[in-house]
Design a protein around this motif. Structure first.
Motif, PDB file in Angstrom:
ATOM      1  N   VAL A  82      64.820-140.270 -21.315  1.00 31.09           N
ATOM      2  CA  VAL A  82      64.124-141.472 -20.880  1.00 31.09           C
ATOM      3  C   VAL A  82      65.103-142.577 -20.507  1.00 31.09           C
ATOM      4  O   VAL A  82      64.892-143.315 -19.534  1.00 31.09           O
ATOM      5  CB  VAL A  82      63.144-141.949 -21.973  1.00 31.09           C
ATOM      6  N   LEU A  83      66.189-142.708 -21.238  1.00 25.72           N
ATOM      7  CA  LEU A  83      67.177-143.744 -20.918  1.00 25.72           C
ATOM      8  C   LEU A  83      67.906-143.456 -19.614  1.00 25.72           C
ATOM      9  O   LEU A  83      68.332-144.372 -18.911  1.00 25.72           O
ATOM     10  CB  LEU A  83      68.179-143.885 -22.060  1.00 25.72           C
ATOM     11  N   SER A  84      68.068-142.168 -19.287  1.00 26.80           N
ATOM     12  CA  SER A  84      68.819-141.818 -18.080  1.00 26.80           C
ATOM     13  C   SER A  84      67.940-141.746 -16.830  1.00 26.80           C
ATOM     14  O   SER A  84      68.435-141.933 -15.711  1.00 26.80           O
ATOM     15  CB  SER A  84      69.513-140.464 -18.272  1.00 26.80           C
ATOM     16  N   LEU A  85      66.655-141.488 -16.998  1.00 28.61           N
ATOM     17  CA  LEU A  85      65.783-141.269 -15.847  1.00 28.61           C
ATOM     18  C   LEU A  85      65.690-142.460 -14.889  1.00 28.61           C
ATOM     19  O   LEU A  85      65.724-142.262 -13.668  1.00 28.61           O
ATOM     20  CB  LEU A  85      64.386-140.868 -16.322  1.00 28.61           C
ATOM     21  N   GLY A  97      69.688-134.317 -23.632  1.00 22.28           N
ATOM     22  CA  GLY A  97      68.571-135.015 -23.018  1.00 22.28           C
ATOM     23  C   GLY A  97      68.981-135.807 -21.787  1.00 22.28           C
ATOM     24  O   GLY A  97      68.269-135.827 -20.782  1.00 22.28           O
ATOM     25  N   VAL A  98      70.136-136.469 -21.841  1.00 22.72           N
ATOM     26  CA  VAL A  98      70.630-137.202 -20.678  1.00 22.72           C
ATOM     27  C   VAL A  98      70.853-136.241 -19.513  1.00 22.72           C
ATOM     28  O   VAL A  98      70.421-136.483 -18.384  1.00 22.72           O
ATOM     29  CB  VAL A  98      71.931-137.953 -21.008  1.00 22.72           C
ATOM     30  N   GLY A  99      71.542-135.137 -19.790  1.00 21.16           N
ATOM     31  CA  GLY A  99      71.815-134.163 -18.744  1.00 21.16           C
ATOM     32  C   GLY A  99      70.548-133.566 -18.167  1.00 21.16           C
ATOM     33  O   GLY A  99      70.397-133.450 -16.944  1.00 21.16           O
ATOM     34  N   SER A 100      69.618-133.193 -19.039  1.00 20.29           N
ATOM     35  CA  SER A 100      68.365-132.597 -18.585  1.00 20.29           C
ATOM     36  C   SER A 100      67.561-133.578 -17.747  1.00 20.29           C
ATOM     37  O   SER A 100      66.937-133.202 -16.750  1.00 20.29           O
ATOM     38  CB  SER A 100      67.550-132.136 -19.793  1.00 20.29           C
ATOM     39  N   GLY A 101      67.583-134.865 -18.122  1.00 22.45           N
ATOM     40  CA  GLY A 101      66.808-135.862 -17.411  1.00 22.45           C
ATOM     41  C   GLY A 101      67.271-136.088 -15.983  1.00 22.45           C
ATOM     42  O   GLY A 101      66.479-136.053 -15.040  1.00 22.45           O
ATOM     43  N   VAL A 102      68.577-136.325 -15.799  1.00 21.02           N
ATOM     44  CA  VAL A 102      69.071-136.583 -14.445  1.00 21.02           C
ATOM     45  C   VAL A 102      68.981-135.325 -13.594  1.00 21.02           C
ATOM     46  O   VAL A 102      68.714-135.394 -12.382  1.00 21.02           O
ATOM     47  CB  VAL A 102      70.513-137.137 -14.481  1.00 21.02           C
ATOM     48  N   TRP A 103      69.215-134.177 -14.210  1.00 21.85           N
ATOM     49  CA  TRP A 103      69.081-132.899 -13.503  1.00 21.85           C
ATOM     50  C   TRP A 103      67.653-132.712 -13.022  1.00 21.85           C
ATOM     51  O   TRP A 103      67.400-132.292 -11.887  1.00 21.85           O
ATOM     52  CB  TRP A 103      69.523-131.786 -14.448  1.00 21.85           C
ATOM     53  N   LEU A 120      52.500-145.516 -10.484  1.00 16.79           N
ATOM     54  CA  LEU A 120      52.316-145.654 -11.932  1.00 16.79           C
ATOM     55  C   LEU A 120      51.172-144.768 -12.428  1.00 16.79           C
ATOM     56  O   LEU A 120      51.266-144.155 -13.502  1.00 16.79           O
ATOM     57  CB  LEU A 120      52.040-147.112 -12.287  1.00 16.79           C
ATOM     58  N   ALA A 121      50.107-144.681 -11.647  1.00 15.22           N
ATOM     59  CA  ALA A 121      48.967-143.853 -12.052  1.00 15.22           C
ATOM     60  C   ALA A 121      49.335-142.371 -12.037  1.00 15.22           C
ATOM     61  O   ALA A 121      48.930-141.607 -12.925  1.00 15.22           O
ATOM     62  CB  ALA A 121      47.779-144.109 -11.135  1.00 15.22           C
ATOM     63  N   ILE A 122      50.102-141.959 -11.033  1.00  5.87           N
ATOM     64  CA  ILE A 122      50.576-140.567 -11.009  1.00  5.87           C
ATOM     65  C   ILE A 122      51.446-140.305 -12.232  1.00  5.87           C
ATOM     66  O   ILE A 122      51.370-139.238 -12.857  1.00  5.87           O
ATOM     67  CB  ILE A 122      51.356-140.278  -9.717  1.00  5.87           C
ATOM     68  N   GLY A 123      52.268-141.286 -12.589  1.00  5.90           N
ATOM     69  CA  GLY A 123      53.094-141.134 -13.781  1.00  5.90           C
ATOM     70  C   GLY A 123      52.260-140.930 -15.035  1.00  5.90           C
ATOM     71  O   GLY A 123      52.605-140.120 -15.899  1.00  5.90           O
ATOM     72  N   LEU A 124      51.148-141.644 -15.149  1.00  3.73           N
ATOM     73  CA  LEU A 124      50.266-141.467 -16.303  1.00  3.73           C
ATOM     74  C   LEU A 124      49.675-140.069 -16.332  1.00  3.73           C
ATOM     75  O   LEU A 124      49.577-139.439 -17.390  1.00  3.73           O
ATOM     76  CB  LEU A 124      49.144-142.518 -16.261  1.00  3.73           C
ATOM     77  N   MET A 125      49.274-139.561 -15.157  1.00  2.12           N
ATOM     78  CA  MET A 125      48.741-138.203 -15.091  1.00  2.12           C
ATOM     79  C   MET A 125      49.799-137.193 -15.529  1.00  2.12           C
ATOM     80  O   MET A 125      49.531-136.277 -16.313  1.00  2.12           O
ATOM     81  CB  MET A 125      48.262-137.898 -13.669  1.00  2.12           C
ATOM     82  N   ALA A 164      58.833-139.474 -13.244  1.00  3.47           N
ATOM     83  CA  ALA A 164      59.491-138.665 -14.268  1.00  3.47           C
ATOM     84  C   ALA A 164      59.756-139.478 -15.528  1.00  3.47           C
ATOM     85  O   ALA A 164      59.614-138.977 -16.648  1.00  3.47           O
ATOM     86  CB  ALA A 164      60.797-138.096 -13.727  1.00  3.47           C
ATOM     87  N   THR A 165      60.139-140.748 -15.357  1.00  2.00           N
ATOM     88  CA  THR A 165      60.384-141.604 -16.524  1.00  2.00           C
ATOM     89  C   THR A 165      59.119-141.765 -17.357  1.00  2.00           C
ATOM     90  O   THR A 165      59.147-141.651 -18.585  1.00  2.00           O
ATOM     91  CB  THR A 165      60.889-142.980 -16.073  1.00  2.00           C
ATOM     92  N   ILE A 166      57.995-142.029 -16.685  1.00  2.00           N
ATOM     93  CA  ILE A 166      56.728-142.166 -17.405  1.00  2.00           C
ATOM     94  C   ILE A 166      56.346-140.841 -18.065  1.00  2.00           C
ATOM     95  O   ILE A 166      55.929-140.796 -19.228  1.00  2.00           O
ATOM     96  CB  ILE A 166      55.615-142.633 -16.454  1.00  2.00           C
ATOM     97  N   GLY A 167      56.508-139.749 -17.319  1.00  2.00           N
ATOM     98  CA  GLY A 167      56.169-138.447 -17.877  1.00  2.00           C
ATOM     99  C   GLY A 167      57.007-138.100 -19.092  1.00  2.00           C
ATOM    100  O   GLY A 167      56.485-137.573 -20.087  1.00  2.00           O
TER     101      GLY A 167
END
Length: 391
Positions: free
Chosen positions: A56-59, A110-116, A210-215, A335-338
């Motif tokens: 989440v911090l890297s996304l 987690g950082v690596g997985s997020g940016v990847w 933002l709504a897509i992120g919530l979904m 992706a950050t919201i997800g």
């Protein structure tokens, strides 16, 4: 110059598969990690929080990193950080017996997985746009194939009681090398400067994004709860051996793979909303059967649950990138919201598991499908893009 689209498509599929291998490799040894560090469910949930925290911090920065360099460069960076994180976790937990060291390793992973994750989805969305047909779920099926392979190796390693540092170390090195080689065929990131007047100040100000992120968040919980807790739920709830629990997770990933392979056919025929509403119903029924159906019906429940959870995340990525202008920024936001689901899910389900039992805690996923059905409205109908002309 002719765009090397077939090669790029294969490269994106490889990037997804390798990411899945690394994730499943870690997940397959979570029961061993819990046992080695002598953690209860709540403590394990807090430890797993390090993965989501790193992601989440890297996304939010992922979109900028892609714009500054390329999707290929960001995938290489993510693969390196992920490999270092896995090795650090294994050595810290199983050699030093340190929870803190394991947390540092999981954070780096987690950082690596997020940016990847963001980089390969941005590349996949661009390839899908150029192809002119739905293909993103099949890229995510590549992730699932990698997950199946990684989980299969994990089942064998757990059954043979293989040393975790050796298992994670070998897989990390091989996956890193393969990822570096695969991304050489990525397409360049679409230049945002081509449409400067269409660029909003921030993708975070766009209601649809933002709504897509919530979904995506709701489906991420449906998927992530199985990633983190399904193996342990089977072990604790049905008094099963470790390898049986890991096998249940492998069954879930198999169902997700089938759903992602067949999903594009349904999406192009029936549209996003209809298919996702059917997916919501499948997740709700599947989790109920898994928890309340007993050992036999739980097998069916896992299959239905996995199939239902298969399309939410990839369809959300495609929807965020419907307009190629600033697609990297929009995918980064979604992706950050997800991934917030992975930040809050493990500790909440861990605490709930300590209160009501690991298996019964999965009923929270059933309840979450109610808001998921509403959030599906944000994705809109499938977008039919014109196929690229040959050059």
């Amino acid at each position: 110059m002719t765009t090397p689209l077939p090669a790029s498509k294969r490269a994106v599929a490889a990037a997804f598969a390798l990411n899945g291998v690394m994730m499943a490799t870690l997940i397959s040894r979570i029961p061993s990690l819990r046992e080695r560090l002598d953690l209860d469910n709540g403590a394990l949930g807090l430890l797993l929080l390090a993965i989501a925290l790193g992601s989440v911090l890297s996304l939010p920065a992922s979109g900028r990193l892609i714009a500054w360099s390329s999707a290929a460069s960001v995938v290489r960076l993510g693969a390196l950080l992920g490999a270092v994180g896995l090795v650090t976790t294994a050595v810290g937990a199983f050699t030093a017996g340190s929870v803190a060291a394991a947390a540092v390793g999981l954070f780096l992973f987690g950082v690596g997985s997020g940016v990847w994750d963001v980089a390969m989805n941005v590349e996949g969305a661009e390839v899908e746009r150029l192809l002119g047909r739905t293909i993103m779920p099949r890229f995510h099926a590549g992730w699932s194939f990698g997950n199946i392979g990684g989980a299969g190796v994990g089942v064998a390693m757990a059954a043979w009681d293989a040393p975790v540092p050796a298992h994670l170390g070998v897989v990390s090195v091989l996956a890193l090398v393969a990822a570096v080689l695969a991304v050489r065929d990525f397409l360049p990131v679409r230049a945002e400067e081509d449409h400067p007047t269409e660029r909003p100040r921030s993708a975070w100000t766009e209601p649809r994004t933002l709504a897509i992120g919530l979904m995506v968040l709701t489906f991420a919980v449906a998927e992530g709860s199985a990633n983190d807790w399904l193996s342990l739920a089977i072990i604790d709830g049905y008094d099963a051996e470790h390898w049986v629990g890991v096998g249940g997770y492998a069954l879930f990933v198999t169902a997700m793979t089938v759903g992602r392979l067949l999903g594009p056919l349904a999406l192009d025929r029936f549209g996003r909303r209809s298919v996702l509403w059917a997916s919501v119903a499948a997740v709700a029924v599947g989790t109920l059967l898994t928890v309340l159906g007993g050992p036999v019906l739980a097998v069916l429940g896992i299959l239905v649950w996995g199939t239902g959870a298969s399309l939410g995340f990839p369809v959300g990525m495609s929807a965020a990138a419907d307009d190629p202008v600033r697609s990297a920024a929009r995918v980064s936001v979604v992706a950050t919201i997800g991934y917030a689901a992975f930040l809050t899910g493990p500790p909440l389900l861990g605490a709930l598991g300590d209160a009501v039992g690991t298996l019964d805690a999965l009923l929270a996923v059933t309840v979450l499908m109610a808001p998921a059905a509403v959030a599906v409205l944000a994705v809109g109908p499938s977008v039919r893009r014109p196929a690229p002309t040959s050059s």
